[in-house]
Design a protein around this motif. Structure first.
Motif, PDB file in Angstrom:
ATOM      1  N   PHE A   1      26.930  18.713  52.795  1.00  0.00           N
ATOM      2  CA  PHE A   1      27.154  19.533  51.609  1.00  0.00           C
ATOM      3  C   PHE A   1      27.065  18.645  50.369  1.00  0.00           C
ATOM      4  N   VAL A   2      27.264  19.243  49.203  1.00  0.00           N
ATOM      5  CA  VAL A   2      27.246  18.496  47.944  1.00  0.00           C
ATOM      6  C   VAL A   2      28.257  17.349  47.977  1.00  0.00           C
ATOM      7  N   ASP A   3      29.492  17.652  48.346  1.00  0.00           N
ATOM      8  CA  ASP A   3      30.539  16.621  48.339  1.00  0.00           C
ATOM      9  C   ASP A   3      30.295  15.539  49.388  1.00  0.00           C
TER      10      ASP A   3
ATOM     11  N   PRO B   1      22.853  18.484  61.635  1.00  0.00           N
ATOM     12  CA  PRO B   1      21.917  19.613  61.655  1.00  0.00           C
ATOM     13  C   PRO B   1      21.060  19.686  60.397  1.00  0.00           C
ATOM     14  N   GLY B   2      21.404  18.908  59.369  1.00  0.00           N
ATOM     15  CA  GLY B   2      20.664  18.929  58.116  1.00  0.00           C
ATOM     16  C   GLY B   2      21.591  19.209  56.950  1.00  0.00           C
ATOM     17  N   PHE B   3      20.990  19.551  55.823  1.00  0.00           N
ATOM     18  CA  PHE B   3      21.752  19.935  54.639  1.00  0.00           C
ATOM     19  C   PHE B   3      22.036  21.430  54.667  1.00  0.00           C
ATOM     20  N   MET B   4      23.157  21.806  54.077  1.00  0.00           N
ATOM     21  CA  MET B   4      23.527  23.217  53.996  1.00  0.00           C
ATOM     22  C   MET B   4      22.526  23.977  53.134  1.00  0.00           C
TER      23      MET B   4
ATOM     24  N   VAL C   1      25.306  26.641  47.566  1.00  0.00           N
ATOM     25  CA  VAL C   1      25.027  25.200  47.482  1.00  0.00           C
ATOM     26  C   VAL C   1      23.822  24.908  46.592  1.00  0.00           C
ATOM     27  N   GLU C   2      22.854  25.827  46.543  1.00  0.00           N
ATOM     28  CA  GLU C   2      21.720  25.604  45.646  1.00  0.00           C
ATOM     29  C   GLU C   2      22.173  25.608  44.192  1.00  0.00           C
ATOM     30  N   ARG C   3      23.070  26.535  43.862  1.00  0.00           N
ATOM     31  CA  ARG C   3      23.598  26.589  42.491  1.00  0.00           C
ATOM     32  C   ARG C   3      24.465  25.370  42.187  1.00  0.00           C
TER      33      ARG C   3
END
Length: 512
Positions: free
Chosen positions: A330-332, A358-361, A366-368
């Motif tokens: 995630f971002v954090d 598994p990758g990025f969320m 999360v895009e915002r």
């Protein structure tokens, strides 16, 4: 005459070292807070800080002993360190002109000696009555933060937060490598709850606004939450045991210790990629027992960052935690890992990536929040390092998660896989659904549909088979879990004299 002068001097020193009025000492005791000089005795080896600078600062004022801050040089773990420590019994540890000058001078000493700088913070901030003398000028409070930026990556900077760090003073912890906060007492904030209510109409408690637990779990400004002051000081000592005195030296080794007794690594990692397991247990089975020092344990728990030792040698560990949010980034968690990677690289501590990601969320939220920008920050930090770095694919590395965890394209010194490992753009379930969604929906018979999906998933698994990837030299070796520690010990020993320059330039354009 000489005796009289000596007695006068001793009396003056005793007054200064006693700190502020008795009522303020009593207030500290009621809050389970130590007097500043007792903290220093607990911090330094043998309880001694043999050199104190500017003890007599502002002594003519009468009620400002040492002008509210102790600046000292002593030994910690056998190494020289410089320390500034606020005295909260003197006008709540607030800053006057001489307070600021003392802090600046001890920073300059730390720079010259190339030794760690510790900040023992317990301060209400600037004295408004002294602002012209200590706030805007060339050797005003801003110089403290300028020096911190200048020293960043040059020498370790440690902040132990015992009480408040208010307003502009909150940037002292912000510019340190680690912030250790005492639960219930430590806080940092740019504006107090009273100010927030007056200025923006927000009613909030101090704990909600800037308390230790909030900063260690929500904002990420705190790295370690300590139950009391004694633990906070001990954690600072432990932290520094992994570091050299400055960037030119090598991190110190310790005696080798066997890993913690427990389940074999083979038994910890499930074959099913979707079944969670505890990465802490895996780390315990890999590193020297009792050597793990975790950074930001309560923040972004889907990724684990911390220092450990393998065969007595320090290593920085970045590991996905499948027990929390499946280990998705995630971002954090991207910020947390990027910061830790940069810290290790600055002081030549090798890096070990343990990947089960598994990758990025994905998604609107999360895009915002800027997941792409924050992910780029992590990938940039990981790419930029010149210390030895080893990537271990413990179970899976999908999509850009492979990149973030030092995948083959990012020049790890080696990329090792366990037999359970999978590397792919996405997992079998998601891949088959993405490619054959229309075909799957067209199959009306449920049994036939299930068989078709299972067949395609099996074909996909064969396509990404770890032995095939090893055959294509995508990974450097497949190692059994039981031999992983020995493999890492040998490889880190071979790589320890690694020298490289990432690129010739002034500096990158950071994706922040």
């Amino acid at each position: 005459m000489v005796a009289k002068l000596e007695n006068q001097l001793k009396e003056k020193i005793d007054q200064i070292e006693a700190g502020g009025a008795q009522k303020y000492h009593e207030k500290n005791s009621s809050q389970n807070k130590m007097f500043v000089r007792d903290r220093l005795r607990l911090l330094f080896d043998n309880g001694e800080y043999t050199v104190e600078d500017a003890k007599f600062a502002n002594n003519q004022a009468g009620d400002l002993p040492a002008d509210g801050v102790v600046t000292a040089i002593g030994k910690l773990g056998g190494k020289t360190v410089c320390v500034m420590a606020n005295d909260s019994t003197v006008k709540a540890g607030s800053w006057g002109a001489r307070t600021v000058e003392k802090i600046i001078r001890i920073q300059e000493t730390a720079q010259k000696l190339k030794v760690p700088m510790l900040y023992l913070v317990d301060s209400a901030g600037a004295r408004i009555t002294d602002q012209i003398d200590m706030f805007p000028n060339r050797r005003g409070a801003g110089k403290i933060f300028y020096n911190q930026v200048k020293m960043s990556g040059m020498i370790p900077q440690v902040c132990i937060l015992f009480g408040p760090s208010a307003a502009g003073g909150a940037y002292i912890p912000a510019f340190c490598d680690i912030v250790i906060m005492v639960d219930q007492n430590a806080s940092m904030y740019l504006g107090s709850p009273r100010m927030a209510e007056k200025v923006i109409g927000e009613k909030v408690t101090l704990e909600e606004m800037g308390g230790a637990r909030m900063h260690c779990s929500v904002s990420g400004c705190g790295d370690v939450l300590a139950v009391d002051e004694t633990e906070a000081i001990e954690e600072a000592k432990r932290y520094l045991s992994y570091f050299p005195s400055n960037y030119k030296l090598k991190a110190p080794n310790a005696d080798a210790v066997a890993p913690k007794a427990g389940r074999e690594l083979e038994a910890i990692v499930p074959e099913n990629q979707n079944v969670p397991f505890d990465m802490y247990e895996f780390i315990d089975g890999l590193i020297d027992e009792g050597s793990f020092f975790e950074m930001k344990k309560l923040f972004a728990q889907e990724i684990v960052t911390g220092f450990g030792r393998i065969d007595g040698k320090p290593v920085g560990i970045i590991a996905n935690q499948p027990k929390v949010k499946g280990g998705v980034l995630f971002v954090d968690s991207a910020d947390k890992a990027a910061r830790f990677i940069t810290l290790c690289d600055a002081f030549s501590i090798p890096l070990l990536f343990l990947s089960d990601v598994p990758g990025f969320m994905i998604g609107t939220k999360v895009e915002r929040a800027g997941i792409i920008r924050h992910g780029a920050k992590l990938i940039a930090a990981m790419s930029d390092v010149t210390v030895p770095k080893i990537s271990v694919i413990v179970r899976k590395a999908y999509g850009a998660g492979l990149y973030a965890m030092a995948g083959p394209a990012f020049e790890p010194d080696c990329c090792i896989a366990l037999p359970t490992a999978q590397i792919a753009v996405m997992g079998p379930e998601a891949a088959v659904n993405a490619v054959y969604s229309n075909k799957i929906n067209e199959i009306e018979d449920v049994k036939e549909r299930i068989q078709f999906v299972q067949q395609k998933q099996q074909e996909y698994k064969e396509h990404i088979d770890i032995y095939k990837l090893a055959s294509e030299m995508i990974i450097d070796d497949i190692v059994s879990p039981s031999s992983l520690r020995d493999e890492l010990t040998n490889r880190f020993a071979f790589y320890e004299n690694k020298e490289m320059v990432f690129s010739e330039r002034k500096h990158p354009v950071y994706p922040v």
